[in-house]
Design an enzyme around this catalytic site. Structure first.
Site, PDB file in Angstrom:
ATOM      1  N   SER A  38      10.482   0.170   3.069  1.00  0.00           N
ATOM      2  CA  SER A  38       9.282   0.968   2.828  1.00  0.00           C
ATOM      3  C   SER A  38       8.251   0.107   2.105  1.00  0.00           C
ATOM      4  O   SER A  38       7.888  -0.974   2.580  1.00  0.00           O
ATOM      5  CB  SER A  38       9.647   2.239   2.056  1.00  0.00           C
ATOM      6  OG  SER A  38       8.589   3.170   2.071  1.00  0.00           O
TER       7      SER A  38
ATOM      8  N   GLU B 208       8.840   0.129  11.251  1.00  0.00           N
ATOM      9  CA  GLU B 208       9.251   1.508  11.003  1.00  0.00           C
ATOM     10  C   GLU B 208       8.146   2.195  10.226  1.00  0.00           C
ATOM     11  O   GLU B 208       7.278   1.542   9.649  1.00  0.00           O
ATOM     12  CB  GLU B 208      10.584   1.560  10.236  1.00  0.00           C
ATOM     13  CG  GLU B 208      10.602   0.870   8.882  1.00  0.00           C
ATOM     14  CD  GLU B 208      10.122   1.742   7.716  1.00  0.00           C
ATOM     15  OE1 GLU B 208      10.057   2.983   7.887  1.00  0.00           O
ATOM     16  OE2 GLU B 208       9.796   1.192   6.664  1.00  0.00           O
TER      17      GLU B 208
ATOM     18  N   HIS C 247      13.271   5.252   7.516  1.00  0.00           N
ATOM     19  CA  HIS C 247      13.510   6.357   6.579  1.00  0.00           C
ATOM     20  C   HIS C 247      14.515   7.342   7.167  1.00  0.00           C
ATOM     21  O   HIS C 247      14.197   8.484   7.503  1.00  0.00           O
ATOM     22  CB  HIS C 247      12.192   7.051   6.252  1.00  0.00           C
ATOM     23  CG  HIS C 247      11.270   6.211   5.425  1.00  0.00           C
ATOM     24  ND1 HIS C 247      10.605   5.109   5.928  1.00  0.00           N
ATOM     25  CD2 HIS C 247      10.889   6.297   4.122  1.00  0.00           C
ATOM     26  CE1 HIS C 247       9.866   4.571   4.973  1.00  0.00           C
ATOM     27  NE2 HIS C 247      10.018   5.277   3.873  1.00  0.00           N
TER      28      HIS C 247
END
Length: 320
Positions: free
Chosen positions: A115, A220, A290
């Site tokens: 992230s 992502e 995630h």
């Protein structure tokens, strides 16, 4: 991608000392710190909590100075074998210019996160050639899938090998209900470089953006409107990031938002618009991002993508 010297950190083993810190957003629950310590202990590692890991300063885990102090202290610590981030959120880019990359290169160690931590992982590769690890945070329990894959990547210097969508003999690398979609078939080899789409875009125009020429780009994302996904991919295309990649691997893009009275394109259509014309192998739906079941991907290792078969193979180890 040139002749960059590759630095592999030593593998983790029983008794390895792991620094727990939060260089971005604050922890969400009071028990996150204890869970991080317990998870390290369950993996037979010794947890070392950095002073400001549980801090809070608005939407940050402490002031910029506090979070930077923790990160640089961990990078300079002669004893720590790894740095495991407790949370992403937002905040790494606020301190990235002052990270001690010289200390990072002088004492290589495993660095884990994803992230917002993408910014640190990519900058580490750009400035030092250190292989880092896009993988689960330390504050949440690991599923057997995530734990098995993390162990295979971090605890052994053997080449991890093939990561497939079909059950393989003695394989813990296949998540529940995988759905890999091929956008453009074929095979490609290159260094595995990428992470969160927002953070890849955020580094464009800075000294921290790595060279993606010949890379297997992996991406992502979470909780973004489809038009924002579209805009970020458009930015990557305009900035030349997509020009010379060898292949593209898209993981989990979760909690997609479709709002607005003027309608929305489909996710598949947006990916195809930007990635299919590249003329390289592209597939999406892989288990990273995630999600609970996720791979730990070594940033910077050579990898082979078979987009037609929905498989990614790590061709070398990320640890020594």
């Amino acid at each position: 991608m040139g002749s960059k010297e590759i630095i592999r950190p030593p593998r983790l083993k029983p008794g390895s000392k792991v620094g727990l810190l939060a260089p971005a957003g604050p922890l969400l629950e009071r028990d996150d710190l204890s869970r991080g310590r317990e998870l390290c202990q369950a993996l037979d590692w010794e947890p070392v909590l950095l002073p400001h890991a549980g801090g809070r300063h608005g939407y940050l885990a402490g002031t910029d100075e506090e979070r930077l102090d923790d990160l640089n202290a961990a990078l300079r610590d002669p004893v720590l074998d790894a740095i495991w981030c407790l949370r992403g959120g937002y905040g790494v880019t606020r301190i990235l210019d002052q990270v001690d990359f010289a200390a990072m290169a002088a004492r290589p160690r495993v660095i884990i996160g994803y992230s917002d931590i993408t910014a640190l992982l990519l900058a580490a590769w750009r400035h030092t050639g250190l292989i880092t690890f896009h993988g689960p945070m330390a504050r949440a329990p690991l599923t057997s899938f995530s734990r098995g894959h993390q162990s295979r990547v971090l605890a052994s210097a053997e080449v991890p090998g093939r990561l497939g969508r079909l059950p393989l003999p003695d394989d813990v690398l296949v998540p529940r209900s995988p759905r890999i979609v091929t956008i453009r078939g074929g095979k490609a080899e290159g260094r595995l470089i990428g992470g969160n789409l927002t953070l890849v875009q955020c580094l464009i125009g800075t000294r921290h953006l790595p060279d993606f020429d010949g890379a297997i780009l992996f991406l992502e994302e979470v909780n973004e409107d489809l038009y924002r996904i579209d805009r970020m991919l458009a930015h990557l295309r305009m900035a030349g990031v997509l020009d010379r990649v060898a292949g593209v691997v898209v993981g989990q893009v979760t909690e997609l938002i479709k709002r607005g009275a003027d309608g929305s394109m489909g996710y598949d259509e947006i990916l195809a618009t930007y990635l299919e014309p590249l003329g390289v192998p592209v597939a999406y739906g892989f288990p990273f991002g995630h999600v609970d079941d996720q791979w730990t991907l070594p940033v910077g290792v050579m990898a082979r993508l078979d987009a037609s078969a929905g498989e990614l193979e790590l061709l070398e180890s990320g640890v020594s």
